[in-house]
Structure formats: structure tokens, C-alpha cells
Design a protein around this motif. Structure first.
Motif, PDB file in Angstrom:
ATOM      1  N   GLY A  94       4.482   5.302 -26.404  1.00 28.47           N
ATOM      2  CA  GLY A  94       4.710   6.856 -26.851  1.00 28.47           C
ATOM      3  C   GLY A  94       3.783   7.614 -25.989  1.00 28.47           C
ATOM      4  O   GLY A  94       4.632   8.758 -25.480  1.00 28.47           O
ATOM      5  N   ASP A  95       2.744   7.329 -25.506  1.00 31.53           N
ATOM      6  CA  ASP A  95       2.113   8.454 -24.250  1.00 31.53           C
ATOM      7  C   ASP A  95       2.737   8.282 -23.014  1.00 31.53           C
ATOM      8  O   ASP A  95       3.044   9.252 -22.530  1.00 31.53           O
ATOM      9  CB  ASP A  95       0.736   7.666 -24.244  1.00 31.53           C
ATOM     10  CG  ASP A  95      -0.485   7.893 -25.610  1.00 31.53           C
ATOM     11  OD1 ASP A  95       0.201   8.698 -26.267  1.00 31.53           O
ATOM     12  OD2 ASP A  95      -1.257   7.236 -25.483  1.00 31.53           O
ATOM     13  N   PHE A  96       3.365   7.016 -22.950  1.00 30.58           N
ATOM     14  CA  PHE A  96       4.146   7.124 -21.272  1.00 30.58           C
ATOM     15  C   PHE A  96       5.440   7.980 -21.337  1.00 30.58           C
ATOM     16  O   PHE A  96       5.438   8.900 -20.420  1.00 30.58           O
ATOM     17  CB  PHE A  96       4.651   5.818 -21.190  1.00 30.58           C
ATOM     18  CG  PHE A  96       5.644   5.928 -20.206  1.00 30.58           C
ATOM     19  CD1 PHE A  96       5.167   5.472 -18.820  1.00 30.58           C
ATOM     20  CD2 PHE A  96       6.993   5.645 -20.476  1.00 30.58           C
ATOM     21  CE1 PHE A  96       6.043   5.365 -17.970  1.00 30.58           C
ATOM     22  CE2 PHE A  96       7.877   5.369 -19.191  1.00 30.58           C
ATOM     23  CZ  PHE A  96       7.468   5.411 -17.904  1.00 30.58           C
ATOM     24  N   TYR A  97       6.138   8.202 -22.231  1.00 34.94           N
ATOM     25  CA  TYR A  97       7.130   9.108 -22.521  1.00 34.94           C
ATOM     26  C   TYR A  97       6.654  10.442 -22.608  1.00 34.94           C
ATOM     27  O   TYR A  97       7.471  11.439 -22.316  1.00 34.94           O
ATOM     28  CB  TYR A  97       8.241   8.699 -23.709  1.00 34.94           C
ATOM     29  CG  TYR A  97       9.088   7.396 -22.999  1.00 34.94           C
ATOM     30  CD1 TYR A  97      10.241   7.519 -22.163  1.00 34.94           C
ATOM     31  CD2 TYR A  97       8.825   6.034 -23.185  1.00 34.94           C
ATOM     32  CE1 TYR A  97      11.049   6.643 -21.897  1.00 34.94           C
ATOM     33  CE2 TYR A  97       9.375   5.143 -22.754  1.00 34.94           C
ATOM     34  CZ  TYR A  97      10.562   5.457 -22.067  1.00 34.94           C
ATOM     35  OH  TYR A  97      11.266   4.578 -21.435  1.00 34.94           O
ATOM     36  N   TYR A  98       5.570  10.809 -23.428  1.00 35.34           N
ATOM     37  CA  TYR A  98       5.139  11.885 -23.654  1.00 35.34           C
ATOM     38  C   TYR A  98       4.765  12.713 -22.263  1.00 35.34           C
ATOM     39  O   TYR A  98       5.138  13.611 -21.806  1.00 35.34           O
ATOM     40  CB  TYR A  98       3.882  11.973 -24.771  1.00 35.34           C
ATOM     41  CG  TYR A  98       3.132  13.336 -24.616  1.00 35.34           C
ATOM     42  CD1 TYR A  98       3.737  14.657 -25.300  1.00 35.34           C
ATOM     43  CD2 TYR A  98       1.879  13.485 -23.873  1.00 35.34           C
ATOM     44  CE1 TYR A  98       3.102  15.635 -25.078  1.00 35.34           C
ATOM     45  CE2 TYR A  98       1.171  14.854 -23.838  1.00 35.34           C
ATOM     46  CZ  TYR A  98       1.942  15.797 -24.663  1.00 35.34           C
ATOM     47  OH  TYR A  98       0.803  17.016 -24.541  1.00 35.34           O
ATOM     48  N   GLU A  99       4.178  11.878 -21.569  1.00 29.87           N
ATOM     49  CA  GLU A  99       3.526  12.288 -20.195  1.00 29.87           C
ATOM     50  C   GLU A  99       4.823  12.433 -19.348  1.00 29.87           C
ATOM     51  O   GLU A  99       5.003  13.445 -18.507  1.00 29.87           O
ATOM     52  CB  GLU A  99       2.642  11.112 -19.526  1.00 29.87           C
ATOM     53  CG  GLU A  99       1.306  11.279 -20.191  1.00 29.87           C
ATOM     54  CD  GLU A  99       0.245   9.838 -20.081  1.00 29.87           C
ATOM     55  OE1 GLU A  99       1.012   9.146 -19.073  1.00 29.87           O
ATOM     56  OE2 GLU A  99      -0.706   9.629 -20.504  1.00 29.87           O
ATOM     57  N   LEU A 100       5.704  11.312 -19.393  1.00 29.17           N
ATOM     58  CA  LEU A 100       6.958  11.644 -18.369  1.00 29.17           C
ATOM     59  C   LEU A 100       7.741  12.947 -18.809  1.00 29.17           C
ATOM     60  O   LEU A 100       8.037  13.740 -17.870  1.00 29.17           O
ATOM     61  CB  LEU A 100       7.745  10.532 -18.774  1.00 29.17           C
ATOM     62  CG  LEU A 100       8.966  10.552 -17.781  1.00 29.17           C
ATOM     63  CD1 LEU A 100       8.509  10.438 -16.426  1.00 29.17           C
ATOM     64  CD2 LEU A 100       9.941   9.212 -18.035  1.00 29.17           C
ATOM     65  N   GLY A 101       7.614  13.415 -20.188  1.00 27.90           N
ATOM     66  CA  GLY A 101       8.398  14.666 -20.234  1.00 27.90           C
ATOM     67  C   GLY A 101       7.661  15.730 -19.880  1.00 27.90           C
ATOM     68  O   GLY A 101       8.302  16.673 -19.369  1.00 27.90           O
ATOM     69  N   VAL A 102       6.230  15.831 -19.988  1.00 27.11           N
ATOM     70  CA  VAL A 102       5.529  16.858 -19.471  1.00 27.11           C
ATOM     71  C   VAL A 102       5.639  16.978 -17.802  1.00 27.11           C
ATOM     72  O   VAL A 102       5.950  18.075 -17.285  1.00 27.11           O
ATOM     73  CB  VAL A 102       4.007  16.659 -19.613  1.00 27.11           C
ATOM     74  CG1 VAL A 102       3.090  17.581 -18.776  1.00 27.11           C
ATOM     75  CG2 VAL A 102       3.623  16.722 -21.063  1.00 27.11           C
ATOM     76  N   MET A 145      16.111   9.688 -18.721  1.00 28.12           N
ATOM     77  CA  MET A 145      17.154  10.145 -19.746  1.00 28.12           C
ATOM     78  C   MET A 145      16.548  10.038 -21.128  1.00 28.12           C
ATOM     79  O   MET A 145      16.649  10.780 -21.788  1.00 28.12           O
ATOM     80  CB  MET A 145      18.355   9.133 -19.596  1.00 28.12           C
ATOM     81  CG  MET A 145      19.192   9.552 -18.261  1.00 28.12           C
ATOM     82  SD  MET A 145      20.565   8.230 -17.840  1.00 28.12           S
ATOM     83  CE  MET A 145      21.614   8.807 -19.137  1.00 28.12           C
ATOM     84  N   ARG A 146      15.617   8.933 -21.502  1.00 30.65           N
ATOM     85  CA  ARG A 146      15.381   8.979 -22.722  1.00 30.65           C
ATOM     86  C   ARG A 146      14.099   9.973 -23.238  1.00 30.65           C
ATOM     87  O   ARG A 146      14.245  10.508 -24.109  1.00 30.65           O
ATOM     88  CB  ARG A 146      14.507   7.456 -23.120  1.00 30.65           C
ATOM     89  CG  ARG A 146      15.314   6.013 -22.950  1.00 30.65           C
ATOM     90  CD  ARG A 146      14.686   5.031 -22.806  1.00 30.65           C
ATOM     91  NE  ARG A 146      15.662   3.744 -22.810  1.00 30.65           N
ATOM     92  CZ  ARG A 146      15.809   3.190 -23.781  1.00 30.65           C
ATOM     93  NH1 ARG A 146      15.873   3.542 -25.285  1.00 30.65           N
ATOM     94  NH2 ARG A 146      16.947   2.151 -23.795  1.00 30.65           N
ATOM     95  N   ALA A 147      13.364  10.463 -22.179  1.00 31.27           N
ATOM     96  CA  ALA A 147      12.154  11.240 -22.255  1.00 31.27           C
ATOM     97  C   ALA A 147      13.118  12.584 -22.482  1.00 31.27           C
ATOM     98  O   ALA A 147      12.633  13.463 -23.106  1.00 31.27           O
ATOM     99  CB  ALA A 147      11.508  11.437 -20.976  1.00 31.27           C
ATOM    100  N   ILE A 148      14.136  12.812 -21.783  1.00 30.50           N
ATOM    101  CA  ILE A 148      14.962  14.082 -21.901  1.00 30.50           C
ATOM    102  C   ILE A 148      15.682  14.294 -23.293  1.00 30.50           C
ATOM    103  O   ILE A 148      15.865  15.196 -23.747  1.00 30.50           O
ATOM    104  CB  ILE A 148      15.967  14.205 -20.793  1.00 30.50           C
ATOM    105  CG1 ILE A 148      15.387  14.512 -19.397  1.00 30.50           C
ATOM    106  CG2 ILE A 148      17.144  15.362 -21.165  1.00 30.50           C
ATOM    107  CD1 ILE A 148      16.269  14.235 -18.111  1.00 30.50           C
ATOM    108  N   LYS A 149      16.103  13.124 -23.854  1.00 31.49           N
ATOM    109  CA  LYS A 149      16.626  12.995 -25.171  1.00 31.49           C
ATOM    110  C   LYS A 149      15.491  13.443 -26.125  1.00 31.49           C
ATOM    111  O   LYS A 149      15.933  14.102 -27.122  1.00 31.49           O
ATOM    112  CB  LYS A 149      17.226  11.779 -25.640  1.00 31.49           C
ATOM    113  CG  LYS A 149      18.502  11.438 -24.733  1.00 31.49           C
ATOM    114  CD  LYS A 149      18.920  10.047 -25.097  1.00 31.49           C
ATOM    115  CE  LYS A 149      20.244   9.770 -24.468  1.00 31.49           C
ATOM    116  NZ  LYS A 149      20.767   8.159 -24.724  1.00 31.49           N
TER     117      LYS A 149
END
Length: 258
Positions: A94-102, A145-149
């Protein structure tokens, strides 16, 4: 000869038999459901044990992460969901994709002055990897792509437009319909497009082509070269290979617009 009527006793026996069959069918269905539930719990337990054992591989290796996500999907579990659930706490995904989104937002904001809010997935991937350093967790285009979604769900303008065999990532809340998308796809090979090319390739009237191009200019997604040989060219900086290979200042961007 007259056929003898079916007696009340025969009817009662038939109904009793049907009721027994129905009861037996219900019992079988309940047994099957119980058995499937037991198998599901066993698989989930094994999955949790697997996740605990291979935690670091799942977090650091993108291919390993994709395989694990596919395994989770078979039992309806989303290991990427944010929150304090088992998966986010154990794996930190969860933290990984949050940080990637940032990181995605930061890259898109840094380049907005020159591309208007459109960037190829390839360039975004390259810049995200460059910003993370060689010792950070591996990031694949699938991860992006997962983070962008997830960013798209937040309603902040993020989306993906299919172009060629890849995507353009949109990071601004510009109104883009199918007409804009097909023009972007047409410009993909050369990085620019003209009114004549749109008319010839898409069989559009001039007014329709100009309307789409004017909108892209207004949104800052296209630059106009009115001094090009023959006719004006509408450049898409997100697709212009020379621009993606170097940084362009806002002043340079202004000089290239009318």
C-alpha cells in the motif's frame, strides 16, 4: 378399454420422492459450498504464508509482485489496497503504490510547462527510475499503470490514452474526447500533425480538424509551428523525441508558441 386414473396414493408417493430428491440436492449443494470454502481458506492460508516468506522479493521485484497479485486475484484479494489491513502491513505494498503515485505527480508537474500535461509511459518510467536511484525497489510499467489507476480514482485529472503499442499519461483535467485521441494517435510516429494529414487520414472536414487542434493548443498540449514549409505543423511535445531528450525551459516553450 378405459385407462385407470392415477390414485391419490401414487400422487403422494411421487411428491414424497420429489421432496427427497430436492432435499438430497440441497444437502449436496451445501456440502460442495462447504468444501469450496474450506479449500479457499486453505489457499488463503498458504498465500499468507507465501507472502510472509517472500516479503522482500514481492516488494523489490516487479515480476514477482505481478505474479503475487495474480495469485491474490484468484481469491478476490487486493494486496494493493491502502489501509491497515493484513496485506498492506505485511508487504508494505500500500505504501509502495502511494509513494509511487507521489513520484508520478512530481515528475508530471516538473514537465508540465513543456508538455502541457501529456507524457509517454516510456518517458515517465525512465524519469521515475532515474529519480529513485539504483538501490530503490524495482518499478515496472505495470506498476506505474496500477498507480495511475489509483490516482485516476481520486479525480485529479490522471488517465491513460492508448497510442501505438503504449500509452500517453494525462496528468491534467483537460477534456479530451475520441477526436482528440485519434489525432494524438495520428501524430505518434512523427511527433506532429497537419490539417491536411488529418483530412486525408481521417476523412474529416477542415472545420473538424481545426476545432480539435485549436483545443489541443488551448490546453497547452500542442505547439504550433506556423513557419513550417508547406503548412502549419502542430507538434505534440509529449511525442517529440528531441524534446524528450533534453530539458526545455518555460521561456523556450513560449518562443515556440504563437
Amino acid at each position: 378399454m378405459h385407462r385407470r386414473g392415477v390414485g391419490a396414493g401414487a400422487i403422494a408417493k411421487k411428491k414424497l420422492a420429489e421432496a427427497k430428491y430436492k432435499e438430497r440436492g440441497t444437502v449436496l449443494a451445501e456440502d460442495q459450498i462447504a468444501q469450496m470454502s474450506k479449500q479457499l481458506e486453505t489457499f488463503k492460508s498458504n498465500l499468507e504464508e507465501f507472502a510472509s516468506k517472500h516479503k522482500q522479493e514481492i516488494r523489490k521485484n516487479s515480476q514477482f509482485r505481478v505474479q503475487f497479485q495474480e495469485m491474490c486475484a484468484t481469491i478476490g484479494v487486493d494486496p494493493l489496497a491502502s489501509g491497515k489491513g493484513f496485506w498492506s502491513e505485511m508487504l508494505g505494498v500500500g505504501d509502495f503504490y502511494y509513494e509511487l503515485g507521489v513520484q508520478i505527480i512530481e515528475v508530471c508537474l516538473a514537465l508540465k510547462h513543456r508538455n502541457g500535461g501529456l507524457i509517454t509511459l516510456d518517458e515517465l518510467h525512465h524519469r521515475v527510475l532515474k529519480g529513485r536511484g539504483k538501490y530503490a525497489q524495482d518499478v515496472s510499467q505495470d506498476d506505474l499503470m496500477r498507480a495511475i489507476k489509483k490516482l485516476k480514482v481520486m479525480g485529479n485529472g490522471f488517465g491513460m490514452i492508448p497510442v501505438g503499442g503504449s500509452y500517453l499519461v494525462q496528468s491534467v483535467p483537460a477534456e479530451l474526447n475520441m477526436d482528440h485521441t485519434v489525432v494524438l494517435q495520428l501524430a505518434e510516429k512523427k511527433g506532429y500533425v497537419t490539417v491536411s494529414e488529418i483530412k486525408a487520414s481521417l476523412k474529416w472536414e477542415k472545420e473538424r480538424a481545426c476545432h480539435v487542434l485549436d483545443h489541443l493548443l488551448k490546453e497547452g498540449l500542442a505547439w504550433l509551428d506556423s513557419q513550417a514549409a508547406g503548412e502549419s505543423q502542430y507538434w505534440l511535445p509529449a511525442l517529440f523525441s528531441e524534446l524528450t531528450s533534453r530539458d526545455v525551459t518555460p521561456e523556450e516553450a513560449n518562443q515556440m508558441t504563437p
